[in-house]
Structure formats: structure tokens, C-alpha cells
Design an enzyme around this catalytic site. Structure first.
Site, PDB file in Angstrom:
ATOM      1  N   ASP A 114       0.823  -1.593  -0.391  1.00 14.49           N
ATOM      2  CA  ASP A 114      -0.160   0.120   0.360  1.00 14.49           C
ATOM      3  C   ASP A 114       0.827   1.415  -0.034  1.00 14.49           C
ATOM      4  OD1 ASP A 114      -2.521   1.571  -0.128  1.00 14.49           O
ATOM      5  OD2 ASP A 114      -1.133   1.775   2.022  1.00 14.49           O
ATOM      6  N   SER A 115       0.359   2.197  -0.287  1.00 16.21           N
ATOM      7  CA  SER A 115       1.253   3.655  -0.340  1.00 16.21           C
ATOM      8  C   SER A 115       1.521   3.952   1.231  1.00 16.21           C
ATOM      9  CB  SER A 115       0.543   4.527  -1.157  1.00 16.21           C
ATOM     10  OG  SER A 115      -0.665   4.771   0.081  1.00 16.21           O
ATOM     11  N   TYR A 122      -1.150   8.392  -3.139  1.00 19.96           N
ATOM     12  CA  TYR A 122      -0.940   8.460  -3.962  1.00 19.96           C
ATOM     13  C   TYR A 122      -1.631   8.940  -4.385  1.00 19.96           C
ATOM     14  CZ  TYR A 122       2.613   4.456  -3.680  1.00 19.96           C
ATOM     15  OH  TYR A 122       3.912   3.763  -3.715  1.00 19.96           O
ATOM     16  N   GLY A 123      -2.885   8.780  -3.794  1.00 16.60           N
ATOM     17  CA  GLY A 123      -4.167   9.743  -4.410  1.00 16.60           C
ATOM     18  C   GLY A 123      -4.441  11.342  -5.375  1.00 16.60           C
ATOM     19  N   CYS A 157      -4.496  -1.757  -2.210  1.00 17.95           N
ATOM     20  CA  CYS A 157      -4.030  -0.416  -2.299  1.00 17.95           C
ATOM     21  C   CYS A 157      -4.978  -0.035  -3.783  1.00 17.95           C
ATOM     22  CB  CYS A 157      -3.052   0.542  -2.501  1.00 17.95           C
ATOM     23  SG  CYS A 157      -2.986   2.216  -2.702  1.00 17.95           S
ATOM     24  N   THR A 217      -6.254   2.705  -5.016  1.00 15.61           N
ATOM     25  CA  THR A 217      -5.770   3.528  -6.345  1.00 15.61           C
ATOM     26  C   THR A 217      -4.402   2.979  -6.901  1.00 15.61           C
ATOM     27  OG1 THR A 217      -5.823   5.171  -4.129  1.00 15.61           O
ATOM     28  CG2 THR A 217      -4.453   6.560  -6.316  1.00 15.61           C
ATOM     29  N   GLU A 230      -2.961   9.367   7.524  1.00 16.47           N
ATOM     30  CA  GLU A 230      -0.966   9.114   7.609  1.00 16.47           C
ATOM     31  C   GLU A 230      -0.603  10.243   8.904  1.00 16.47           C
ATOM     32  OE1 GLU A 230       1.600   7.353   5.590  1.00 16.47           O
ATOM     33  OE2 GLU A 230      -0.275   6.195   5.270  1.00 16.47           O
ATOM     34  N   CYS A 242     -10.868   2.599  -0.399  1.00 16.80           N
ATOM     35  CA  CYS A 242      -8.987   2.783   0.202  1.00 16.80           C
ATOM     36  C   CYS A 242      -9.212   2.502   1.328  1.00 16.80           C
ATOM     37  CB  CYS A 242      -9.347   4.663   0.023  1.00 16.80           C
ATOM     38  SG  CYS A 242      -7.918   5.350   0.555  1.00 16.80           S
ATOM     39  N   THR A 243      -8.056   1.592   1.177  1.00 21.54           N
ATOM     40  CA  THR A 243      -7.784   1.084   2.209  1.00 21.54           C
ATOM     41  C   THR A 243      -7.899   1.958   3.607  1.00 21.54           C
ATOM     42  OG1 THR A 243      -5.505   0.200   2.027  1.00 21.54           O
ATOM     43  CG2 THR A 243      -7.362  -1.109   1.013  1.00 21.54           C
ATOM     44  N   HIS A 244      -7.241   2.922   3.630  1.00 24.50           N
ATOM     45  CA  HIS A 244      -6.889   3.736   4.386  1.00 24.50           C
ATOM     46  C   HIS A 244      -8.482   3.787   5.184  1.00 24.50           C
ATOM     47  CE1 HIS A 244      -2.888   5.042   2.942  1.00 24.50           C
ATOM     48  NE2 HIS A 244      -3.343   5.158   3.822  1.00 24.50           N
TER      49      HIS A 244
HETATM   50  N1  DGL Z   1      -4.626   2.406   0.769  1.00 25.84           N
HETATM   51  C1  DGL Z   1      -4.565   3.957  -0.697  1.00 25.84           C
HETATM   52  C2  DGL Z   1      -6.565   3.768  -1.283  1.00 25.84           C
HETATM   53  O1  DGL Z   1      -6.605   2.060  -1.110  1.00 25.84           O
HETATM   54  C3  DGL Z   1      -4.303   4.915  -0.208  1.00 25.84           C
HETATM   55  C4  DGL Z   1      -4.092   5.418  -2.008  1.00 25.84           C
HETATM   56  C5  DGL Z   1      -2.819   6.898  -1.110  1.00 25.84           C
HETATM   57  O2  DGL Z   1      -1.961   7.119  -1.060  1.00 25.84           O
HETATM   58  O3  DGL Z   1      -3.959   8.323  -1.775  1.00 25.84           O
HETATM   59  O4  DGL Z   1      -6.401   4.277  -2.089  1.00 25.84           O
END
Ligand code: DGL
Length: 295
Positions: A32-33, A64-65, A95, A97, A180, A214-216
């Protein structure tokens, strides 16, 4: 039946390289990012505790979004190469994205050259296979990063399995930076989060399922559930991805036999390891000693 078949195809892709050791054994890679993939890793570890896992968070370059297609692809490919070089026969891009912007190109163009015997899987397709069945009104809301929303991946994939479902999306560009930096549960953080949820629901009051695309976002899932009207289900991807992974491994014994089974998990981060350990411990509830990886 059709869905199962398409799933197998989508999670069956292609080849990779000569660069890595052919048919190496190793941990399952989870990328993931930043911290978001931990919400997927947690569910996978709960469901499939026998395997070894190698988690890579590119925290130094998160989020990364809002980044361009080319940059997300470049960063994701670097991560995939890193995980392959450490023996991972299978990588989950935990992730959305990266799944939306980089997965297809990696599967089609890079894997055949890098390691044809290995596999890289995403999180959007497995999620969209089941989401359509969860809505009674046929109206689904998706909360995701700007990049995932712009890619239209959720609408495109969902319509393959549930053509009549109405998909409404809302980009939430502040959420990953808030998470984050650990600011997501501050009063100011909650204001940003609620504002985006309200905007989504204003677009379509018939929404009865909200996908955390989004996994966050599962890290703020309880708060989101608390600010939506009763009767709306807020769905996290982790349990879905874990279940689909189990099915995938059963269907691919040749790959499954290359996944190490010592119940060990190792962590890599491109940022400060102490900060990562502290935050990741908070999310996963286990002791973490991460290793720094330089990109
Ligand atoms: N967890 C990432 C996702 O599922 C986050 C992307 C990001 O870094 O913005 O999209």
C-alpha cells in the site's frame, strides 16, 4: 457461476520474469502507499494465519491519491519489484489507487517480463463482485481517493456484475493525509470526514450501501458509520479480499505451494521505521519491527 469464472480469470493473470528466481518460495506480499493496506493485511492474517506475509508501506511517498497515472504506476512497479526481489510469489496491491491505475499495466506488460510464474492481484475487482448483492435499493455510494474516483473503476467493475446498480462516488482527498499524520480523529479531522460523507449522501439519498473504496478508510469506518443514517451499511474491503484470496489460493495450488507457511509477518517502510512501528502497532495490535526500504 459467471462471477466466479470472471474472478478466476481476473486473479489469474499473467506471467512475470526471468529477473527473479523461477518458482521461488516466499511470503505473500501486501503493498500500500502507506498504512491503509494494514486494514487488509489484518483481515488476511485473521483468515489465513498459516502464511508468511511481507508488508510494504510506501509511507515516504504517500498519499498516492492525487498523483498522476504515470507516477502511481512507476511507484507501484518499484514496490512490486522490491517484493519480488524478496521472494514473494504473490503480491496483493492492497491499495485501490494502485489497483485502479497500475495493476492492469503491471499484469499485462511487466509481469510477463519480470516473473511470469508470479502473480499480482488488486482489491477492486474482488470487492465489486460482492457489493452489488448487498444493496436493496440498488444505489451504492463509493468513498475513495481522487485517483480511484476519476478512474471510474468502481462503476465499470460493478456494472459487470450488477448492471442495474446506480453508483455514486465522492472523492475524499483529505482523508489519507489525515490518517497518515494521525489527525483523523481530531475535531478538525472529523469535520472534513463528515463533510465528504454528507456530500456523497446529498447526491443520492437512496444509497443504502457505502463502500470504503480506499484501504485507509476502515481506520475511520466506525466514525463514518456513526454519521450516516440508520440502515446504511458501510462496507470495508478487508474481509472480502481475505475471503477471495482464500478461494484464489485453493484454485491455484501451484502458486499456493510457493507461499511460505510459518505464520510470520515482516514489515517494510520507505519512511522512518520508528514512526511506522508505533503507528502500525496501533492499527494491528502486535509488536512491529519494520525495516527501511529506499526508493
Ligand atoms: N490506501 C490507498 C487506497 O486504497 C490510499 C491511496 C493514497 O495513498 O492516497 O487507495
Amino acid at each position: 457461476m459467471v462471477a466466479v469464472f470472471i474472478f478466476i480469470i481476473s486473479w489469474t493473470f499473467v506471467p512475470s520474469s526471468k529477473l527473479m528466481t523461477m518458482n521461488s518460495t516466499g511470503p505473500i506480499g501486501v503493498f500500500d502507499s502507506g498504512y491503509g493496506g494494514l486494514t487488509v493485511l489484518k483481515e488476511i492474517r485473521n483468515r489465513l494465519p498459516q502464511y508468511d506475509y511481507l508488508y510494504l508501506g510506501d509511507n515516504a511517498r504517500s498519499p498516492y491519491g492525487n498523483r498522476s497515472f504515470d507516477v502511481v504506476y512507476e511507484y507501484t512497479l518499484e514496490a512490486v519489484k522490491e517484493l519480488f526481489s524478496r521472494g514473494c510469489p504473490l503480491i496483493i496491491l492492497a491499495c485501490n489507487t494502485a489497483s485502479a491505475k497500475a495493476l492492469r499495466t503491471i499484469q499485462q506488460n511487466d509481469l510477463p517480463l519480470l516473473a511470469p510464474e508470479n502473480r499480482v492481484l488488486g482489491v477492486i475487482r474482488p470487492s465489486t463482485e460482492v457489493i452489488g448483492a448487498l444493496t436493496k435499493t440498488g444505489h451504492v455510494g463509493v468513498l475513495a481517493t481522487e485517483g480511484t474516483v476519476r478512474s471510474e473503476s468502481y462503476a465499470i467493475e460493478l456494472h459487470k456484475f450488477s448492471p442495474d446498480t446506480r453508483v455514486v462516488q465522492q472523492a475524499c482527498p483529505m482523508w489519507v493525509p489525515l490518517i497518515e499524520t494521525g489527525s483523523h480523529m481530531t475535531d478538525a479531522g472529523k469535520v472534513f470526514i463528515k463533510a465528504d460523507v454528507d456530500t456523497l449522501l446529498r447526491q443520492d439519498p437512496k444509497i443504502d450501501v457505502i463502500v470504503l473504496g480506499c484501504t485507509h478508510y476502515p481506520l475511520i469506518g466506525d466514525y463514518i458509520q456513526s454519521v450516516v443514517p440508520e440502515g446504511i451499511r458501510v462496507i470495508a474491503q478487508g474481509p472480502i479480499v481475505a475471503e477471495k484470496l482464500e478461494t484464489y489460493l485453493k484454485a491455484h495450488p501451484e502458486l499456493e505451494s510457493r507461499c511460505l507457511k510459518n505464520s510470520k509477518t515482516h514489515f517494510l517502510t520507505s519512511e522512518n521505521t520508528e514512526v511506522f512501528n508505533r503507528n502500525a502497532q496501533g492499527f494491528l495490535g502486535i509488536e512491529i519491527y519494520s525495516e527501511h526500504v529506499h526508493f
